[in-house]
Write an enzyme that holds these catalytic residues in place. Structure first.
Site, PDB file in Angstrom:
ATOM      1  CG  HIS A 120       8.608  -3.242  -6.764  1.00  0.00           C
ATOM      2  ND1 HIS A 120       8.200  -2.134  -6.142  1.00  0.00           N
ATOM      3  CD2 HIS A 120       9.828  -3.071  -7.042  1.00  0.00           C
ATOM      4  CE1 HIS A 120       9.151  -1.176  -6.488  1.00  0.00           C
ATOM      5  NE2 HIS A 120       9.938  -1.742  -6.920  1.00  0.00           N
ATOM      6  CB  CYS A 139       3.164   0.464  -3.621  1.00  0.00           C
ATOM      7  SG  CYS A 139       2.429  -0.045  -2.079  1.00  0.00           S
ATOM      8  CG  HIS A 140       6.431   1.419  -5.876  1.00  0.00           C
ATOM      9  ND1 HIS A 140       6.367   0.315  -4.999  1.00  0.00           N
ATOM     10  CD2 HIS A 140       6.775   2.514  -5.424  1.00  0.00           C
ATOM     11  CE1 HIS A 140       7.066   0.912  -4.131  1.00  0.00           C
ATOM     12  NE2 HIS A 140       7.098   2.132  -4.147  1.00  0.00           N
ATOM     13  N   GLY A 141       2.761   0.683  -9.215  1.00  0.00           N
ATOM     14  CA  GLY A 141       2.160   0.438 -10.428  1.00  0.00           C
ATOM     15  C   GLY A 141       2.514  -0.743 -11.141  1.00  0.00           C
TER      16      GLY A 141
END
Lengths: 175, 431, 282
Positions: A120, A139-141
């Protein structure tokens, strides 16, 4: 001020002038190459382009993070259960379809070697976290399975597999 | 000879740009600039110097991508460039030898200016800008040589920054300020790197002014006689672009012979030893282009005296246009002053030779001949005093000879060849 | 005009040779007249000589002298002693991989944080004989064995200088007092005046803290070349000269091509210049 003196204008299409210009252009190109190439990785950086790693340090069910080309590489010693779970997945459900076999070397399915950089935005995913027991990126799953494939979350691709080769049963060369 | 521009924009784009930023007009005017048609090869060094400046800036910026300006890493970072960076050895070799080539060209360029009277009215500002460029070059080269942080880098920096300490009252404070400490050390290195990166761009700016100041009166020429009309000139392009191109190619041949076949020939082995503040190399020598000034510095027994004499040797150049009393520009027609000029050049060479040697060593065979005042007569100290005399004599000569000499008849104009009464063609070969 | 130009060119040539002589007091015997394959614009390193030279460095010199600017991979790079075109990446070069097996380099154990020694890889720098300058001095009677990475370039007439010193040891003449821990060598710069109590002129040379090392057959060469003192010295100097400038051969090769190109280019430019100026009275 431009002069209109009584001399004859030199004929610009004389071969010798074209030859001189061509030689000059060739010379400039030859000079430009080193100036450009010097920014490519230098000898000492390239020396670290490949590393050898001793697999006997990795306990079954665990991973070791090794630094390769300034990036983290996950070397994971998978349990038979983790391998089976990876194989049982329906490929067509995957965002980035790949079989587990494509991501390991034949006969060495317990060794999963991945570049530990989330596809990502580049954070390092946490080992063993998430519903599949693979990795979870804090960080963003983004959620990866035991083959390092993206299963949920914003990452578009599976964790990358670097070039590697087994030099022996216990030694692998990465890069 | 700056006159109105004759450029006519041909295409729509050219017209559009011309009313907004006339750079094409500017370039066209430069290329068309009426240049005397009798310029000889001594006039190619301006173009050669521009080439040198571009080469040094390009190679320098590239080197700065890999160089580390820290006392503990600088030396090894340069070895890293030479060993591991792709073509790093080539880029570093060009930059280091390029500095020497730059100075070789600038000395020839300056000597040309003196010989042909290019410093005389109306080109005084052009000349002064040139001396400023020379000073900036010296500062840049001095700081550049410190960056490898070898033994000579360190000790050369120590010696030269120490001489500033001899200035009365303010000297020591200025030295400490320059050093950023109590000796040449890491702070000195860092600021020298910053300034070494900066000054070449300042030089480029002054070069712009230099060329502007040239284009107002136009070029001088070997006869020293002013351009009378269009028959005396040719457009700069293609006549002098190709001649300068040829001269640059010859220059690059010499440059390449150093870079590829003798890259360390002009530097000193001691600079391949990392700097050690506790061990002084024997001897300490600057790069060859500073040797004459080094010799003048050591010729005077008094430290402050040596510094002032050294500054005077360059400072006198600023007032050259006003020292010379002659009405004739070019030394081609001034046989008497020519002798003093050649003695001046010989003096520079003697001083350079002295600068490379130990003051107490014997220039001539036969050993010691006896002390005179403060040093043996057969020593480099006395030889450099002689050299300084040969150097400085030129300036009073310029003042006096102009008043008493009878110059040869100068030609009517550049185009009309001249045959002096009862003599054969002028002594110099043209072109 | 031409005469003046030649004179100026000659002066620049001379100026580049105006080497500073030694300080008036010190003396040094004139260096031995030896020649190597790598000298001159057409000289190139002899790879077998470089291999023998590396062996001399490894077996004799590396016990005291570091070469901090060298990494093991350099031995396998183009122009180096063990370069093999089949392995353009020096990390894969089998000779390099065999050589590094003998070395252990200091590192930190990532599990315990202790200082350990791990097997060397080609990317590692040459192992240092001593961890720091103080240890080096302590083991050598206060003298610091200099790093050899650049020794050939850091000395005037480097190859001949190093060769002369290595082969030039001789018994001190009667009347010379030799300080403890030092050895007489006429090729070292020095001032013997205060150590000379014998008859005749003060001998030239100085003292060096290193004893004579290159005894005959101290090293056994794998290619069977006789390991005389002179041969070992020649070979190790060649290796050190390569180590000081590993790209020397490449520099000369490229230089030849560049000079040929420039000569042609200059000729073409000259012709272009003469063509353009053909019709101008000047």
């Amino acid at each position: 001020m431009a002069t209109t003196s009584s001399h004859e204008d030199p004929n610009r299409r004389d071969f010798i002038h074209i030859a001189a210009a061509a030689a000059a252009v060739g010379g400039v190109a030859a000079v430009a190459w080193p100036l450009v190439d010097q920014m490519n990785p230098s000898g000492d950086t390239l020396a670290l382009a490949s590393i050898e790693f001793d697999l006997s340090k990795v306990v079954l069910g665990q991973q070791v993070i090794v630094k390769w080309r300034s990036k983290p590489v996950f070397v994971r010693n998978r349990t038979p259960k983790e391998i089976a779970e990876a194989n049982a997945v329906n490929i067509s459900e995957l965002r980035d379809p790949q079989t587990d076999a494509e991501r390991v070397k034949p006969g060495k399915a317990e060794w999963l070697i991945l570049i530990g950089v989330c596809t990502h935005l580049g954070c390092v995913p946490d080992f063993g976290q998430g519903p599949y027991g693979g990795w979870l990126c804090p960080c963003h799953g983004s959620i990866y399975d035991t083959s390092g494939r993206i299963r949920a979350g914003p990452a578009p691709l599976n964790l990358a597999v670097p070039d590697y080769a087994f030099l022996s049963d216990t030694k692998v060369k990465i890069g | 000879m700056s006159g109105p521009s004759t450029y006519e924009p041909k295409t729509g784009i050219e017209r559009w740009l011309d009313t907004r930023l006339p750079i094409i007009r500017f370039s066209a005017d430069l290329l068309d600039f009426p240049t005397p048609k009798n310029l000889n090869y001594w006039w190619t060094f301006g173009g050669i110097l521009t080439f040198c400046l571009v080469v040094q800036i390009v190679t320098g910026v590239v080197l700065a991508m890999h160089y580390v300006a820290s006392a503990d890493l600088a030396f090894n970072s340069i070895e890293h460039i030479k060993r591991d960076v792709n073509y790093g050895w080539l880029i570093q070799g060009i930059h280091a030898n390029g500095a020497s080539m730059f100075f070789m060209a600038v000395y020839i360029h300056m000597l040309r200016g003196i010989y042909y009277g290019s410093y005389k009215a109306p080109r005084e500002v052009l000349w002064i800008l040139g001396v400023i460029i020379y000073l900036l070059m010296m500062a840049t080269a001095f700081m550049g040589y410190v960056l490898p942080w070898g033994q000579m880098s360190f000790w050369g920096a120590t010696v030269i920054t120490n001489i500033i300490g001899s200035l009365p009252v303010i000297g020591p404070a200025i030295t400490t300020w320059l050093w950023g400490g109590f000796a040449v050390d890491n702070p000195t290195l860092n600021r020298f790197f910053s300034l070494h990166y900066l000054l070449p761009f300042v030089i480029a700016g002054v070069v712009g002014l230099h060329i502007w100041a040239l284009h107002v009166p136009g070029n001088n020429n070997p006869t020293g006689v002013n351009v009378k009309g269009k028959e005396d000139t040719v457009p700069f392009h293609p006549y002098y672009t190709v001649k300068d191109g040829f001269a640059v190619a010859l220059f690059v041949l010499l440059f390449a012979s150093f870079v590829f076949f003798n890259p360390d020939g002009l530097s000193h082995p001691a600079n391949y030893t990392p700097a050690n503040p506790l061990v002084t190399p024997n001897p300490i020598v600057p790069e060859w282009y500073f040797l004459p000034f080094y010799a003048i510095l050591r010729a005077v027994p008094n430290k402050l005296g040596g510094v002032l004499m050294m500054f005077a040797a360059i400072g006198v150049l600023f007032v050259l246009p006003w020292i010379d009393t002659a009405k004739v520009r070019s030394m081609r027609y001034r046989p008497m002053i020519r002798l003093f000029f050649f003695v001046f050049i010989f003096g520079c060479l003697v001083l350079g030779f002295c600068g490379a040697n130990e003051p107490d060593a014997h220039p001539f065979p036969g050993g010691s001949v006896g002390t005179f005042v403060d040093a043996d007569l057969n020593s480099f100290v006395w030889l450099s005093r002689l050299g300084a005399l040969l150097y400085f004599q030129f300036f009073p000569a310029l003042l006096l000879v102009g008043l008493i000499e009878t110059p040869l008849p100068t030609p009517e104009s550049i185009s009309s060849p001249v045959l002096p009464q009862g003599a054969t063609a002028s002594p110099e070969k043209k072109g | 005009m031409m005469r003046k130009a030649l004179a100026i060119a000659a002066v620049f040539g001379l100026a580049s040779f105006a080497a500073a002589p030694a300080s008036a007091e010190t003396t040094q015997a004139p260096l031995k007249d030896v020649h190597w394959a790598f000298e001159g614009p057409f000289g190139r390193f002899d790879q077998e000589q470089l291999q023998r030279g590396y062996k001399v460095y490894h077996d004799v010199c590396s016990a005291c002298h570091s070469m901090n600017l060298m990494s093991y991979r350099n031995l396998g790079q183009k122009g180096g002693p063990f370069y093999d075109p089949k392995y353009p990446n020096a990390n894969d070069n089998p000779y390099v991989k065999t050589i590094v097996k003998d070395f252990k380099v200091p590192d930190i154990d990532q599990d315990t944080g202790d200082a350990i020694k791990r097997p060397a890889t080609p990317a590692d720098a040459f192992v240092k004989p001593f961890p720091n300058e103080y240890a080096a001095r302590a083991s050598n009677g206060g003298a610091l064995p200099p790093d050899l990475s650049l020794i050939i370039k850091a000395r005037e007439d480097g190859p001949r200088y190093v060769y002369s010193i290595l082969t030039g040891y001789m018994a001190p003449p009667t009347g010379m007092t030799v300080p403890v821990g030092k050895y007489y060598n006429p090729y070292m710069q020095g001032d013997m005046t205060s150590n000379w109590h014998g008859a005749g002129k003060v001998p030239e040379g100085g003292f060096i803290a290193m004893p004579f090392q290159l005894t005959p057959n101290r090293v056994t060469y794998d290619d069977g070349v006789g390991a005389t003192t002179e041969q070992q010295a020649k070979d190790v100097v060649a290796f050190l000269a390569w180590a000081a400038e590993p790209h020397a051969d490449e520099r000369k090769d490229l230089g030849l091509a560049v000079m040929i190109y420039l000569l042609i280019f200059t000729g073409v430019l000259y012709a272009s210049y003469r063509t353009i100026w053909r019709n101008i009275e000047h």
